[in-house]
Scaffold this motif. Structure first.
Motif, PDB file in Angstrom:
ATOM      1  N   PRO A  21      53.643   0.930 -43.237  1.00  0.00           N
ATOM      2  CA  PRO A  21      52.840  -0.132 -42.614  1.00  0.00           C
ATOM      3  C   PRO A  21      52.529  -1.319 -43.509  1.00  0.00           C
ATOM      4  CG  PRO A  21      51.428   1.692 -43.262  1.00  0.00           C
ATOM      5  CD  PRO A  21      52.837   2.126 -43.534  1.00  0.00           C
ATOM      6  N   TRP A  22      52.531  -1.159 -44.821  1.00  0.00           N
ATOM      7  CA  TRP A  22      52.084  -2.224 -45.698  1.00  0.00           C
ATOM      8  C   TRP A  22      53.175  -3.241 -45.981  1.00  0.00           C
ATOM      9  CZ3 TRP A  22      50.613   2.890 -47.408  1.00  0.00           C
ATOM     10  CH2 TRP A  22      51.686   3.630 -47.902  1.00  0.00           C
ATOM     11  N   ASN A  23      52.777  -4.450 -46.365  1.00  0.00           N
ATOM     12  CA  ASN A  23      53.712  -5.539 -46.661  1.00  0.00           C
ATOM     13  C   ASN A  23      53.774  -5.861 -48.148  1.00  0.00           C
ATOM     14  OD1 ASN A  23      54.299  -6.049 -43.860  1.00  0.00           O
ATOM     15  ND2 ASN A  23      52.278  -6.999 -43.705  1.00  0.00           N
ATOM     16  N   SER A  24      53.032  -5.127 -48.933  1.00  0.00           N
ATOM     17  CA  SER A  24      53.040  -5.323 -50.378  1.00  0.00           C
ATOM     18  C   SER A  24      52.806  -3.978 -51.046  1.00  0.00           C
ATOM     19  CB  SER A  24      51.946  -6.316 -50.797  1.00  0.00           C
ATOM     20  OG  SER A  24      50.670  -5.850 -50.396  1.00  0.00           O
ATOM     21  N   LYS A  25      52.843  -3.939 -52.353  1.00  0.00           N
ATOM     22  CA  LYS A  25      52.659  -2.679 -53.055  1.00  0.00           C
ATOM     23  C   LYS A  25      51.314  -2.073 -52.677  1.00  0.00           C
ATOM     24  CE  LYS A  25      53.035  -0.541 -57.599  1.00  0.00           C
ATOM     25  NZ  LYS A  25      53.298  -0.757 -59.044  1.00  0.00           N
ATOM     26  N   PRO A  26      51.316  -0.813 -52.221  1.00  0.00           N
ATOM     27  CA  PRO A  26      50.071  -0.223 -51.734  1.00  0.00           C
ATOM     28  C   PRO A  26      49.025  -0.053 -52.831  1.00  0.00           C
ATOM     29  CG  PRO A  26      51.806   1.429 -51.865  1.00  0.00           C
ATOM     30  CD  PRO A  26      52.458   0.107 -52.086  1.00  0.00           C
ATOM     31  N   THR A  27      47.787  -0.232 -52.431  1.00  0.00           N
ATOM     32  CA  THR A  27      46.656  -0.057 -53.329  1.00  0.00           C
ATOM     33  C   THR A  27      45.974   1.279 -53.027  1.00  0.00           C
ATOM     34  OG1 THR A  27      45.119  -1.119 -51.808  1.00  0.00           O
ATOM     35  CG2 THR A  27      46.300  -2.549 -53.348  1.00  0.00           C
ATOM     36  N   ARG A  28      44.903   1.565 -53.727  1.00  0.00           N
ATOM     37  CA  ARG A  28      44.153   2.794 -53.477  1.00  0.00           C
ATOM     38  C   ARG A  28      43.628   2.820 -52.041  1.00  0.00           C
ATOM     39  NH1 ARG A  28      39.572   4.331 -57.713  1.00  0.00           N
ATOM     40  NH2 ARG A  28      41.471   4.395 -58.991  1.00  0.00           N
ATOM     41  N   ALA A  29      43.214   1.656 -51.534  1.00  0.00           N
ATOM     42  CA  ALA A  29      42.715   1.603 -50.149  1.00  0.00           C
ATOM     43  C   ALA A  29      43.806   1.993 -49.159  1.00  0.00           C
ATOM     44  CB  ALA A  29      42.196   0.204 -49.836  1.00  0.00           C
ATOM     45  N   ASP A  30      45.038   1.555 -49.407  1.00  0.00           N
ATOM     46  CA  ASP A  30      46.151   1.913 -48.520  1.00  0.00           C
ATOM     47  C   ASP A  30      46.372   3.427 -48.504  1.00  0.00           C
ATOM     48  OD1 ASP A  30      47.019  -0.778 -47.769  1.00  0.00           O
ATOM     49  OD2 ASP A  30      47.597  -0.974 -49.862  1.00  0.00           O
ATOM     50  N   TYR A  31      46.351   4.030 -49.682  1.00  0.00           N
ATOM     51  CA  TYR A  31      46.551   5.479 -49.765  1.00  0.00           C
ATOM     52  C   TYR A  31      45.428   6.238 -49.051  1.00  0.00           C
ATOM     53  CZ  TYR A  31      50.177   4.683 -53.296  1.00  0.00           C
ATOM     54  OH  TYR A  31      51.315   4.288 -53.950  1.00  0.00           O
ATOM     55  N   TRP A  32      44.192   5.784 -49.232  1.00  0.00           N
ATOM     56  CA  TRP A  32      43.065   6.440 -48.581  1.00  0.00           C
ATOM     57  C   TRP A  32      43.178   6.343 -47.061  1.00  0.00           C
ATOM     58  CZ3 TRP A  32      39.652   9.902 -49.876  1.00  0.00           C
ATOM     59  CH2 TRP A  32      39.302  10.072 -51.212  1.00  0.00           C
ATOM     60  N   CYS A  33      43.534   5.164 -46.586  1.00  0.00           N
ATOM     61  CA  CYS A  33      43.646   4.975 -45.132  1.00  0.00           C
ATOM     62  C   CYS A  33      44.756   5.855 -44.565  1.00  0.00           C
ATOM     63  CB  CYS A  33      43.913   3.496 -44.819  1.00  0.00           C
ATOM     64  SG  CYS A  33      43.764   3.085 -43.063  1.00  0.00           S
ATOM     65  N   LEU A  34      45.892   5.901 -45.251  1.00  0.00           N
ATOM     66  CA  LEU A  34      46.997   6.742 -44.800  1.00  0.00           C
ATOM     67  C   LEU A  34      46.594   8.213 -44.833  1.00  0.00           C
ATOM     68  CD1 LEU A  34      49.884   6.106 -43.840  1.00  0.00           C
ATOM     69  CD2 LEU A  34      50.681   6.721 -46.130  1.00  0.00           C
ATOM     70  N   GLY A  35      45.845   8.597 -45.862  1.00  0.00           N
ATOM     71  CA  GLY A  35      45.370   9.974 -45.947  1.00  0.00           C
ATOM     72  C   GLY A  35      44.436  10.333 -44.805  1.00  0.00           C
ATOM     73  N   TRP A  36      43.583   9.389 -44.419  1.00  0.00           N
ATOM     74  CA  TRP A  36      42.688   9.629 -43.285  1.00  0.00           C
ATOM     75  C   TRP A  36      43.479   9.811 -41.993  1.00  0.00           C
ATOM     76  CZ3 TRP A  36      38.015  11.346 -42.948  1.00  0.00           C
ATOM     77  CH2 TRP A  36      37.107  11.130 -43.982  1.00  0.00           C
ATOM     78  N   PHE A  37      44.565   9.057 -41.831  1.00  0.00           N
ATOM     79  CA  PHE A  37      45.416   9.233 -40.651  1.00  0.00           C
ATOM     80  C   PHE A  37      45.957  10.668 -40.597  1.00  0.00           C
ATOM     81  CE2 PHE A  37      45.650   4.674 -39.858  1.00  0.00           C
ATOM     82  CZ  PHE A  37      45.866   4.636 -38.485  1.00  0.00           C
ATOM     83  N   ALA A  38      46.422  11.164 -41.746  1.00  0.00           N
ATOM     84  CA  ALA A  38      46.952  12.525 -41.793  1.00  0.00           C
ATOM     85  C   ALA A  38      45.864  13.537 -41.472  1.00  0.00           C
ATOM     86  CB  ALA A  38      47.536  12.797 -43.177  1.00  0.00           C
ATOM     87  N   PHE A  39      44.666  13.322 -42.003  1.00  0.00           N
ATOM     88  CA  PHE A  39      43.560  14.238 -41.744  1.00  0.00           C
ATOM     89  C   PHE A  39      43.211  14.275 -40.263  1.00  0.00           C
ATOM     90  CE2 PHE A  39      38.976  14.843 -41.091  1.00  0.00           C
ATOM     91  CZ  PHE A  39      38.827  16.116 -41.604  1.00  0.00           C
TER      92      PHE A  39
END
Length: 237
Positions: A21-39
């Motif tokens: 989904p991201w358009n640039s190198k993912p940050t910690r916020a991107d990883y957290w959001c993706l992790g919440w989707f999985a949860f």
């Protein structure tokens, strides 16, 4: 493009690959959001047999713990025959519980814009058409679209509307307040339908209660079998 030109093209970074989904190198916020989707995905699977069990055990408790449409309608039917005291409290608690993870979709819209919609649309041509259709409606309706996100039709209404809320800069507090009001209004509608039907629904609930435990166990077995089969397919070379 010639072979020489292809060779001169810079190699893509892993985070530039299609399907992310991201358009640039993912940050910690991107990883957290993706992790919440999985949860949320895992949590939703775990709740399937629990919902089936709660419907047979105590529909008002089901309404409070899940905020489901079936819980609201069943509670309305019980209330119509005097078997659901404090139903309003259960309904309001259910609205809060039902929207507990919706901020994740708002956050995804804020972080990634249309990127998350494009990921979902890339699953199939049908998914792409459905998302495009809902997006057109949601853009025209603006914040009113949140009230239509709960329409019981086979389109990704809530997903698209909530993502667009984050994309368009709607404050999180406003989104959650509108979402709570919308969910509560719809719960009242289902509650009223159950109240109107009344005793026939109560009779069906009584019959269902006799087999609710077995249905819950069967659903657990189906979920575990499906997960095992999918894992086995991934391991096949």
């Amino acid at each position: 493009m010639t072979e020489q030109q292809e060779a001169q093209q810079p190699e893509k970074e892993w985070w530039e690959e299609d399907g992310l989904p991201w358009n640039s190198k993912p940050t910690r916020a991107d990883y957290w959001c993706l992790g919440w989707f999985a949860f949320v995905g895992v949590f939703g699977l775990a709740m399937i047999p629990l919902r089936a069990w709660l419907l047979g055990l105590d529909p008002p408790v089901m309404l409070a713990l899940t905020g489901s449409r079936i819980g609201a309608a069943s509670t309305g039917a019980l209330a119509s025959v005097g078997q659901a005291d404090n139903w309003l409290l259960y309904l309001l608690i259910g609205s809060v519980v039902a929207i507990k993870f919706d901020w994740i979709y708002w956050w995804a819209g804020k972080l990634w814009g249309r990127g998350i919609l494009e990921v979902q649309a890339g699953q199939s041509k049908r998914a792409a058409r459905n998302i495009a259709r809902v997006e057109r409606w949601a853009v025209k309706l603006g914040w009113l679209g949140i009230f239509l996100a709960y329409l019981p039709i086979p389109l990704p209404l809530a997903f698209v509307v909530f993502v667009l809320a984050g994309m368009t800069g709607m404050p999180l507090w406003k989104f959650m307040v509108l979402n709570f009001v919308a969910k509560t209004v719809w719960s009242f509608i289902y509650f009223a339908l159950g109240w109107e039907i009344g005793e026939p629904v109560v009779f069906l609930l009584e019959q269902y209660a006799r087999v609710a435990n077995w249905i819950a166990i069967a659903l657990v077995a189906v979920i575990m079998f499906t997960a095992f089969r999918n894992q086995s397919k991934k391991q096949v070379p």
